[in-house]
Design a protein around this motif. Structure first.
Motif, PDB file in Angstrom:
ATOM      1  N   UNK A 172       0.805  -1.318  -0.069  1.00  0.00           N
ATOM      2  CA  UNK A 172      -0.039   0.029  -0.036  1.00  0.00           C
ATOM      3  C   UNK A 172       0.920   1.253   0.032  1.00  0.00           C
ATOM      4  N   UNK A 173       1.762   1.227   0.919  1.00  0.00           N
ATOM      5  CA  UNK A 173       2.731   2.532   0.937  1.00  0.00           C
ATOM      6  C   UNK A 173       3.551   2.771  -0.348  1.00  0.00           C
ATOM      7  N   UNK A 174       4.029   1.418  -1.038  1.00  0.00           N
ATOM      8  CA  UNK A 174       4.663   1.572  -2.425  1.00  0.00           C
ATOM      9  C   UNK A 174       3.734   2.345  -3.405  1.00  0.00           C
ATOM     10  N   UNK A 175       2.427   1.861  -3.275  1.00  0.00           N
ATOM     11  CA  UNK A 175       1.570   2.229  -4.284  1.00  0.00           C
ATOM     12  C   UNK A 175       1.347   3.863  -3.828  1.00  0.00           C
ATOM     13  N   UNK A 176       1.080   4.384  -2.841  1.00  0.00           N
ATOM     14  CA  UNK A 176       0.853   5.787  -2.561  1.00  0.00           C
ATOM     15  C   UNK A 176       2.024   6.587  -2.830  1.00  0.00           C
ATOM     16  N   UNK A 177       3.364   5.906  -2.474  1.00  0.00           N
ATOM     17  CA  UNK A 177       4.460   6.589  -3.131  1.00  0.00           C
ATOM     18  C   UNK A 177       4.699   6.794  -4.439  1.00  0.00           C
ATOM     19  N   UNK A 178       4.149   5.904  -5.273  1.00  0.00           N
ATOM     20  CA  UNK A 178       4.436   5.970  -6.719  1.00  0.00           C
ATOM     21  C   UNK A 178       3.274   6.910  -7.389  1.00  0.00           C
ATOM     22  N   UNK A 179       2.145   7.360  -6.670  1.00  0.00           N
ATOM     23  CA  UNK A 179       1.393   8.361  -6.840  1.00  0.00           C
ATOM     24  C   UNK A 179       1.707   9.741  -6.732  1.00  0.00           C
ATOM     25  N   UNK A 180       2.783  10.010  -5.815  1.00  0.00           N
ATOM     26  CA  UNK A 180       3.090  11.327  -5.476  1.00  0.00           C
ATOM     27  C   UNK A 180       4.239  11.843  -6.439  1.00  0.00           C
ATOM     28  N   UNK A 181       3.949  12.859  -6.901  1.00  0.00           N
ATOM     29  CA  UNK A 181       5.073  13.485  -7.731  1.00  0.00           C
ATOM     30  C   UNK A 181       6.411  13.576  -7.148  1.00  0.00           C
TER      31      UNK A 181
END
Length: 73
Positions: A62-71
């Motif tokens: 989940x954290x990895x997916x969230x981090x990928x969304x942040x420019x």
């Protein structure tokens, strides 16, 4: 007698940080609800990361997916 349970992931919260959580929650209940600190119970449960999920994913995924969304900045 209020009882508060706090669950956090097991990622190295220090004894001082846990003490601050306990004191802060106890004080919050005293201020907002006029509860007696002497009878307020606070427990902190630490959960291993592999036993914690958010949005259908293990927390690390989940954290990895969230981090990928942040420019990138």
């Amino acid at each position: 007698m209020p009882t508060v349970h706090i669950r956090i992931t097991r990622e190295g919260a220090t004894p001082a940080q846990k003490a601050e959580l306990i004191a802060g929650v106890t004080d919050l209940l005293r201020r907002v609800l006029d509860k007696n600190p002497a009878t307020t119970v606070v427990t902190i449960d630490e959960v291993d990361l592999e036993n914690w999920g958010i949005g259908g994913l293990p927390v690390l995924d989940y954290r990895a997916a969230q981090a990928a969304k942040v420019p990138a900045r």
